[in-house]
Write a protein that holds these residues in place. Structure first.
Motif, PDB file in Angstrom:
ATOM      1  N   TYR A 295       2.145 -28.642  58.430  1.00 32.97           N
ATOM      2  CA  TYR A 295       2.728 -28.978  57.124  1.00 32.97           C
ATOM      3  C   TYR A 295       3.873 -29.978  57.265  1.00 32.97           C
ATOM      4  N   GLN A 296       3.749 -30.831  58.265  1.00 26.41           N
ATOM      5  CA  GLN A 296       4.767 -31.854  58.469  1.00 26.41           C
ATOM      6  C   GLN A 296       4.865 -32.803  57.278  1.00 26.41           C
ATOM      7  N   ASP A 297       3.790 -32.893  56.481  1.00 27.25           N
ATOM      8  CA  ASP A 297       3.790 -33.794  55.323  1.00 27.25           C
ATOM      9  C   ASP A 297       4.735 -33.333  54.229  1.00 27.25           C
ATOM     10  N   ILE A 298       5.077 -32.033  54.196  1.00 33.21           N
ATOM     11  CA  ILE A 298       5.979 -31.557  53.134  1.00 33.21           C
ATOM     12  C   ILE A 298       7.267 -30.963  53.684  1.00 33.21           C
ATOM     13  N   ILE A 299       7.348 -30.689  54.982  1.00 39.50           N
ATOM     14  CA  ILE A 299       8.570 -30.115  55.556  1.00 39.50           C
ATOM     15  C   ILE A 299       9.512 -31.247  55.945  1.00 39.50           C
ATOM     16  N   ASP A 448       2.845 -41.454  55.634  1.00 38.23           N
ATOM     17  CA  ASP A 448       3.726 -41.676  54.493  1.00 38.23           C
ATOM     18  C   ASP A 448       4.534 -40.435  54.110  1.00 38.23           C
ATOM     19  N   SER A 449       4.537 -39.425  54.966  1.00 37.24           N
ATOM     20  CA  SER A 449       5.326 -38.222  54.681  1.00 37.24           C
ATOM     21  C   SER A 449       6.809 -38.571  54.643  1.00 37.24           C
ATOM     22  N   PRO A 450       7.573 -37.959  53.733  1.00 37.17           N
ATOM     23  CA  PRO A 450       9.016 -38.217  53.701  1.00 37.17           C
ATOM     24  C   PRO A 450       9.741 -37.851  54.997  1.00 37.17           C
ATOM     25  N   SER A 451       9.126 -36.996  55.821  1.00 41.61           N
ATOM     26  CA  SER A 451       9.738 -36.691  57.115  1.00 41.61           C
ATOM     27  C   SER A 451       9.511 -37.808  58.124  1.00 41.61           C
ATOM     28  N   LEU A 456      11.552 -40.797  48.666  1.00 43.63           N
ATOM     29  CA  LEU A 456      12.227 -39.743  47.914  1.00 43.63           C
ATOM     30  C   LEU A 456      12.365 -38.465  48.741  1.00 43.63           C
ATOM     31  N   PHE A 457      13.583 -37.939  48.801  1.00 41.74           N
ATOM     32  CA  PHE A 457      13.956 -36.687  49.480  1.00 41.74           C
ATOM     33  C   PHE A 457      14.024 -36.790  51.003  1.00 41.74           C
ATOM     34  N   THR A 458      13.726 -37.950  51.562  1.00 38.75           N
ATOM     35  CA  THR A 458      13.903 -38.124  53.006  1.00 38.75           C
ATOM     36  C   THR A 458      15.365 -37.914  53.380  1.00 38.75           C
ATOM     37  N   PRO A 459      15.659 -37.103  54.403  1.00 38.41           N
ATOM     38  CA  PRO A 459      17.053 -36.968  54.855  1.00 38.41           C
ATOM     39  C   PRO A 459      17.524 -38.265  55.488  1.00 38.41           C
TER      40      PRO A 459
END
Length: 567
Positions: A295-299, A448-451, A456-459
């Motif tokens: 679930y790296q795409d949403i964590i 393209d995951s934010p991680s 948006l929401f990327t730390p």
């Protein structure tokens, strides 16, 4: 146990008074909320406060700072705490820290991740802890957190620490069966923080999830006591024990992650004891790594405490493979020293140095372990993260929601050491009933995951603050929290156009030292890492730089930060 009058006073008063080069951002307006609130693009991570009702200034460090006057001047308990010792926090320190956050940060953040240990250690045989004392301390700290943050509409997400539980409970069946007195008590203590729909789940397992930005960003708070290998009454997530509390929690976590994915949300995972081979039962660790990569795409990341040492490390796909020809290296993170042969620092440098030059990012997840408020053994500290809240990125993620990407199939045996015949090993009696042989779901591979890509929401980074003058603080001059370091590049601190155009500063200028408040600054001692953002690729680049023998100055800085101002 009868409390002295000072503790009774604490319980009544403390409950009321306690304890880059990234694009400039324009905050988007929140929808679907009863009381819309402006996003600041920042959140607080605070951990391990350990308030001690028996702490006595000028007492001997050898008595846990509880009694006697020390004959050695350097071993005398300080007024606000005793850094580089095994003493816990006086109320002055926990009060001072939370009051500082109230006055300086409470109006600058969106939510608080609070990862446990709000009672003293059980390190004084003459003053053993009791369940009543532990619960009273937790209740008082929770009341303070509610007053400072929750009453402002700021979500607070606490996690259960190992010292928030009366130690015999770790070795009795009371903690392996739920609901029980512990989960019921904390459901009451944290009633302001736990969403009502999760209350029944919490009473069964002391874990839950929160939408910190409705329908867009969540935080999952884990009960790591079910994974922690010091808890000998649980089954350690054994494959043949599906009803083991650790397995039930991992099953629940998988359901939550799938639900967050279906809702098109991003999520942080938080807890007290960090996931590592030295802290978790082997089977719990394997299952956690599996979910972290699937679930790296949403964590967005994994935030933990417990260690009281500032560091980060990686969860890797290689951890899911079988190496029968190699002896497992299991480090006891609880007891590990920072320095010395086999110490945490040397272990991290070795692991960082083994990272490939061109890593497959889908094979990695990053765990951040924050330093503690308690000056045991180092100086008090906390972190303020910033994350991407740009309106442009918001539109990007909405488009991605409409066309969700399916993760690619796992390629078994992909690791640094070449291909391994996993199927053959799983036929053997030694491995056939282990989780490694029964985890066959595909890993995420969405670039393209934010991680993995700033959106948006990327730390984006964090600012770490500490109290370097703690030992010298007195009644007239309390300790001052100062910036220890930033992870950002200097240009990220001053977005083009600034506040006049509505852009969001990652760190409010008033919280920066004088030398960083103006744009155009060159080098600064506060900017050692120069990270573009906190995506997985950025962490891997930093780790490789720290391990590089040509970057010894950077490595020395990393070592210093691990001991929070120490040597």
């Amino acid at each position: 146990m009868l409390f002295p009058s000072s503790i009774l006073l604490f319980i009544t008063t403390f409950a009321v008074e306690l304890v880059l080069s990234s694009p400039a951002q324009i905050p988007f307006a929140l929808q679907n909320t009863n009381k819309p609130r402006k996003l600041h693009g920042r959140f607080l991570h605070i951990t391990d406060m350990h308030p001690d009702p028996y702490y006595t200034p000028h007492s001997a460090e050898s008595t846990s700072c509880h009694r006697k006057k020390s004959k050695k001047k350097k071993n005398i308990a300080g007024l606000y705490g005793t850094p580089y010792s095994e003493c816990d926090s006086p109320f002055r320190l926990t009060n001072h820290t939370l009051d500082y956050l109230k006055d300086n940060w409470a109006d600058e953040i969106d939510f608080v991740i609070w990862t446990g240990d709000n009672a003293r250690h059980d390190n004084d045989r003459k003053l053993p802890r009791t369940p009543t004392e532990i619960n009273d301390l937790n209740r008082a700290v929770a009341a303070k957190m509610k007053k400072i943050f929750t009453n402002r509409g700021i979500p607070v997400i606490p996690s259960l620490g190992n010292n928030d539980v009366w130690r015999p409970a770790l070795f009795l069946n009371v903690f392996s069966t739920c609901p029980n007195s512990i989960t019921n008590e904390f459901a009451s203590i944290w009633n302001a923080f736990i969403p009502f729909p999760y209350l029944q789940v919490f009473q069964r397992g002391a874990y839950y999830a929160v939408d910190v930005i409705p329908d867009q960003l969540g935080v999952i708070s884990l009960n790591t006591m079910y994974f922690y290998d010091s808890n000998k009454v649980v089954g350690g997530c054994a494959f043949k024990e599906p009803n083991d509390p650790g397995n039930l929690e991992i099953d629940w976590l998988e359901v939550q992650l799938e639900m967050f994915r279906e809702r098109g949300m991003q999520v942080w995972i938080s807890g007290h004891v960090p996931p590592s081979p030295g802290n978790y039962f082997p089977e719990c660790y394997v299952r956690y790594v599996d979910l972290a990569l699937r679930y790296q795409d949403i964590i967005l990341g994994h935030l933990f405490g417990h260690m009281n040492v500032d560091h980060f490390f990686f969860l890797e796909a290689v951890d899911l493979e079988i190496f029968p020809d190699k002896k497992a290296v299991i480090r006891n993170d609880d007891e590990m020293e920072i320095s010395g042969e086999g110490g945490l620092f040397d272990t991290l440098i070795e692991e960082f140095g083994a990272l490939p030059k061109s890593p497959k990012l889908a094979d990695y997840a990053v765990v951040n372990v924050a330093p503690s408020v308690v000056p045991n053994p180092f100086l008090p500290a906390f972190r303020v993260f910033s994350y991407n809240i740009s309106d442009t990125a918001h539109e990007t993620i909405l488009r991605n929601r409409r066309k969700p990407k399916k993760p690619s199939k796992r390629k078994h045996g992909h690791n640094r050491d070449g291909q391994r015949n996993r199927t053959e090993h799983c036929r053997s009696e030694e491995y056939q009933d282990t989780w490694r042989c029964h985890l066959d779901q595909p890993l995420d591979s969405d670039p393209d995951s934010p991680s993995r890509r700033n959106q948006l929401f990327t730390p984006l980074g964090y600012a770490q603050y500490y109290a370097p003058g703690l030992a010298q603080a007195n009644k007239t001059h309390g300790p001052q929290f100062e910036l220890e370091y930033l992870t950002y590049r200097v240009e990220a601190l001053h977005p083009d156009g600034g506040a006049e155009k509505g852009f969001q500063y990652p760190v409010p200028l008033r919280h920066l030292p004088e030398e960083l408040r103006e744009a155009g600054v060159g080098k600064s001692k506060y900017l050692p890492y120069k990270m573009r953002d906190l995506t997985i690729g950025s962490w891997i680049r930093l780790a490789r730089e720290i391990a590089d023998d040509k970057r010894r100055k950077l490595r020395k800085r990393f070592r210093k930060y691990m001991s929070v101002g120490g040597v």
